[in-house]
Design a protein around this motif. Sequence first.
Motif, PDB file in Angstrom:
ATOM      1  N   SER A 285       0.835  -1.212   0.000  1.00  0.00           N
ATOM      2  CA  SER A 285       0.000   0.000   0.000  1.00  0.00           C
ATOM      3  C   SER A 285       0.862   1.253   0.000  1.00  0.00           C
ATOM      4  O   SER A 285       0.544   2.241  -0.672  1.00  0.00           O
ATOM      5  CB  SER A 285      -0.931   0.009   1.220  1.00  0.00           C
ATOM      6  N   ILE A 286       1.972   1.231   0.747  1.00  0.00           N
ATOM      7  CA  ILE A 286       2.910   2.350   0.760  1.00  0.00           C
ATOM      8  C   ILE A 286       3.646   2.431  -0.569  1.00  0.00           C
ATOM      9  O   ILE A 286       3.796   3.514  -1.164  1.00  0.00           O
ATOM     10  CB  ILE A 286       3.917   2.199   1.913  1.00  0.00           C
ATOM     11  N   LEU A 287       4.107   1.306  -1.073  1.00  0.00           N
ATOM     12  CA  LEU A 287       4.867   1.295  -2.319  1.00  0.00           C
ATOM     13  C   LEU A 287       4.030   1.795  -3.491  1.00  0.00           C
ATOM     14  O   LEU A 287       4.530   2.536  -4.342  1.00  0.00           O
ATOM     15  CB  LEU A 287       5.377  -0.124  -2.605  1.00  0.00           C
TER      16      LEU A 287
ATOM     17  N   ALA B  86       4.799   5.078  -5.863  1.00  0.00           N
ATOM     18  CA  ALA B  86       4.945   5.032  -7.325  1.00  0.00           C
ATOM     19  C   ALA B  86       4.031   6.041  -8.002  1.00  0.00           C
ATOM     20  O   ALA B  86       4.457   6.788  -8.896  1.00  0.00           O
ATOM     21  CB  ALA B  86       4.652   3.619  -7.830  1.00  0.00           C
ATOM     22  N   ILE B  87       2.760   6.092  -7.591  1.00  0.00           N
ATOM     23  CA  ILE B  87       1.794   7.012  -8.204  1.00  0.00           C
ATOM     24  C   ILE B  87       2.220   8.461  -7.978  1.00  0.00           C
ATOM     25  O   ILE B  87       2.201   9.294  -8.891  1.00  0.00           O
ATOM     26  CB  ILE B  87       0.383   6.768  -7.646  1.00  0.00           C
TER      27      ILE B  87
ATOM     28  N   ASP C 277       2.602  -0.126 -17.268  1.00  0.00           N
ATOM     29  CA  ASP C 277       2.227   1.236 -17.674  1.00  0.00           C
ATOM     30  C   ASP C 277       3.090   2.270 -16.950  1.00  0.00           C
ATOM     31  O   ASP C 277       3.580   3.236 -17.560  1.00  0.00           O
ATOM     32  CB  ASP C 277       0.746   1.502 -17.389  1.00  0.00           C
ATOM     33  N   LEU C 278       3.269   2.078 -15.643  1.00  0.00           N
ATOM     34  CA  LEU C 278       4.059   3.033 -14.871  1.00  0.00           C
ATOM     35  C   LEU C 278       5.518   3.022 -15.305  1.00  0.00           C
ATOM     36  O   LEU C 278       6.165   4.074 -15.406  1.00  0.00           O
ATOM     37  CB  LEU C 278       3.942   2.709 -13.380  1.00  0.00           C
ATOM     38  N   LYS C 279       6.048   1.832 -15.567  1.00  0.00           N
ATOM     39  CA  LYS C 279       7.436   1.745 -16.025  1.00  0.00           C
ATOM     40  C   LYS C 279       7.630   2.485 -17.343  1.00  0.00           C
ATOM     41  O   LYS C 279       8.625   3.196 -17.546  1.00  0.00           O
ATOM     42  CB  LYS C 279       7.840   0.276 -16.176  1.00  0.00           C
TER      43      LYS C 279
ATOM     44  N   ALA D 135      13.452  11.520 -11.963  1.00  0.00           N
ATOM     45  CA  ALA D 135      13.173  10.451 -12.928  1.00  0.00           C
ATOM     46  C   ALA D 135      14.117   9.274 -12.729  1.00  0.00           C
ATOM     47  O   ALA D 135      13.708   8.114 -12.850  1.00  0.00           O
ATOM     48  CB  ALA D 135      13.278  10.993 -14.348  1.00  0.00           C
ATOM     49  N   GLU D 136      15.384   9.549 -12.405  1.00  0.00           N
ATOM     50  CA  GLU D 136      16.348   8.476 -12.167  1.00  0.00           C
ATOM     51  C   GLU D 136      15.968   7.660 -10.936  1.00  0.00           C
ATOM     52  O   GLU D 136      16.045   6.420 -10.942  1.00  0.00           O
ATOM     53  CB  GLU D 136      17.755   9.057 -12.007  1.00  0.00           C
ATOM     54  N   LEU D 137      15.560   8.346  -9.865  1.00  0.00           N
ATOM     55  CA  LEU D 137      15.122   7.637  -8.666  1.00  0.00           C
ATOM     56  C   LEU D 137      13.870   6.810  -8.952  1.00  0.00           C
ATOM     57  O   LEU D 137      13.739   5.678  -8.470  1.00  0.00           O
ATOM     58  CB  LEU D 137      14.844   8.634  -7.540  1.00  0.00           C
ATOM     59  N   SER D 138      12.953   7.376  -9.730  1.00  0.00           N
ATOM     60  CA  SER D 138      11.721   6.657 -10.064  1.00  0.00           C
ATOM     61  C   SER D 138      12.018   5.428 -10.901  1.00  0.00           C
ATOM     62  O   SER D 138      11.423   4.362 -10.692  1.00  0.00           O
ATOM     63  CB  SER D 138      10.766   7.591 -10.821  1.00  0.00           C
TER      64      SER D 138
END
Length: 600
Positions: free
Chosen positions: A237-239, A243-244, A320-322, A287-290
Amino acid sequence: MKRKIALGLVLIMLISLFPKYNFSLASTEVALAAGTSLGTLTDVQGEVYVQIGGGIREFIGRSGMALTQGDSVQTDKNSSATITFTTGTKLTLGPSTIITLSKMIQTKDSGMKVSIRLKSGSIWSNVKSLINSEDEYKIETASAVMEARGTLFLVAADADSRGTRTSVIEGAIGVYQHPGSVDQSSQFLPMGTSMSVPPPLSEWQATRPAAPQAAPQAPVPSGAIDMTDIISSEDPSILASMAIDMVERMQELYQQSQSYLSGYQSSHNSDYLYASLQFSQISVRMAELSEQFMSLFQGDSEREQELREEFKRYKTTTDDLKQQVQKMLDDMQQMAEDAVRIAHEAGIDSDEVDRVMQNAPTAAFGAGIGSSPVIPAPPTPAAPTPPTYIEVDTPSPSNPGTQPVLTGLSSIGNILGIARVGEELWAGQLEPAEATVTYQWMRSDTEEQDYEDIEGATSDRYLLSEEDKGKFIRVRAIAYGEYTGTIISAPLGKVEGTQPVQTELISIGDIVGDARVGEIVRAGQLDPAETTVTYQWMRSDTEEQGYEEIEGATSEYYQLLDEDEGKFIRVKVIAYGDYSGTIISAPLGKVEAKIPIPTN
């Protein structure tokens, strides 16, 4: 009257604990805090409980429940929740987390002072930029106080060791240790770093007086974030919230940097160019951290499956997120290169450019930035104006002259959010991401047709109302400027209503029976007596906390076992049907040993 007395005691306690901080409040602020809700419980998953104003009575937390200063929120294991403040700041609580909203005060221009006491568990903060200089957002644990001004950061507090771990994804925070700690110095934590803070020495001495050789050390110096550790230790739930929020923040940073660069090109104000350099560097780092974070979401383990289920609640997928993160990383790197090139063309030497970009992760916080220029306010967007078209020699029968070249809007992602009255929705990702569009939210009784525009719903977000109950929702994006096309999202729905009004469970009496192994004890009297409930007996080594459920002990009666000797016993009752609420009894104990049977 009791509430006012309790508020006064809380203020006195805070002042005595933290004399170096100024906790004085204007009388208008105190009055507002005591009676006005500035936060709402949203996205409740599983069992979540709320204590009002520091009282002992627990209520079941539901999405849409208003929260005020002094309220406490607790999530059960396998449960989570989000608190959304009126400023747009969001706080996500992972499982087995306990927090208290120790300060929640409105300031001028709808700003806020927020102070959160984290007793145990993990919380993820998405802090929107604070409006006024006197606004604040603080998280306090047993060992430290963390202060932010517009940041994405994670804080975990260990209930047993009383230590704290914090990680900053974007922005920066100040970390101040409590009086009595081994090292009381403050530290500055920029984006991409983490830090562990041990418990105060005085607290350690009170709980572990027999082991001086194991005294807590000074804080572990800040270092690079270990994403693998975060993903292995934090709940899905935290992760998922991380991400969002990271993707959303990347989009905001990209737009800010573009705005500053455009501002410089139209005005030649060097402050805009410096700000563009800083924000482009922050954007690339974000963006690099993401990308590092999202790259670890792989495989088909049970944890990965739980993550995929969490992403479904946001109407998206890991893939999709990746893809979004990778595309934005490419775009941001190109934008940073453009900003550097324009800076060189403007006569700014490489050393100055490097210095500005190196200080970028801390510049927005306003500390440790050396001689970096003050970031100006973003250029105020003007009303859309006709673009400067690129002329190409493409004659046509109807127009033998030149034609404008526009970029087409090709797609819009799924709407993000939960289809429930009181929840906030977000328009999905555009393709191209930088397209300039206007939005119009729509509703319909059917999934595929007859959608009607919702009056006034023209931003990229929409708060579901009672009028949307039972409806399907779509959002239409209309491109303008250098982009063209109209795209309508896939439908979301049907929208669920809020929970029906139920009679609250008020109280439970003391456990009846003797605290001795072998004795049968009974749950106390309920109020209202006719409430339908389930029971769960619990035991703990201490009287006030650390209670664990006893497997199979789910009836009104419970026989004390050998393993209960020396323990404290409580019973939790959860109302259902026409009733609601969760109440935990006062403790019984310590449980004494069984009386031996005399032998002849």
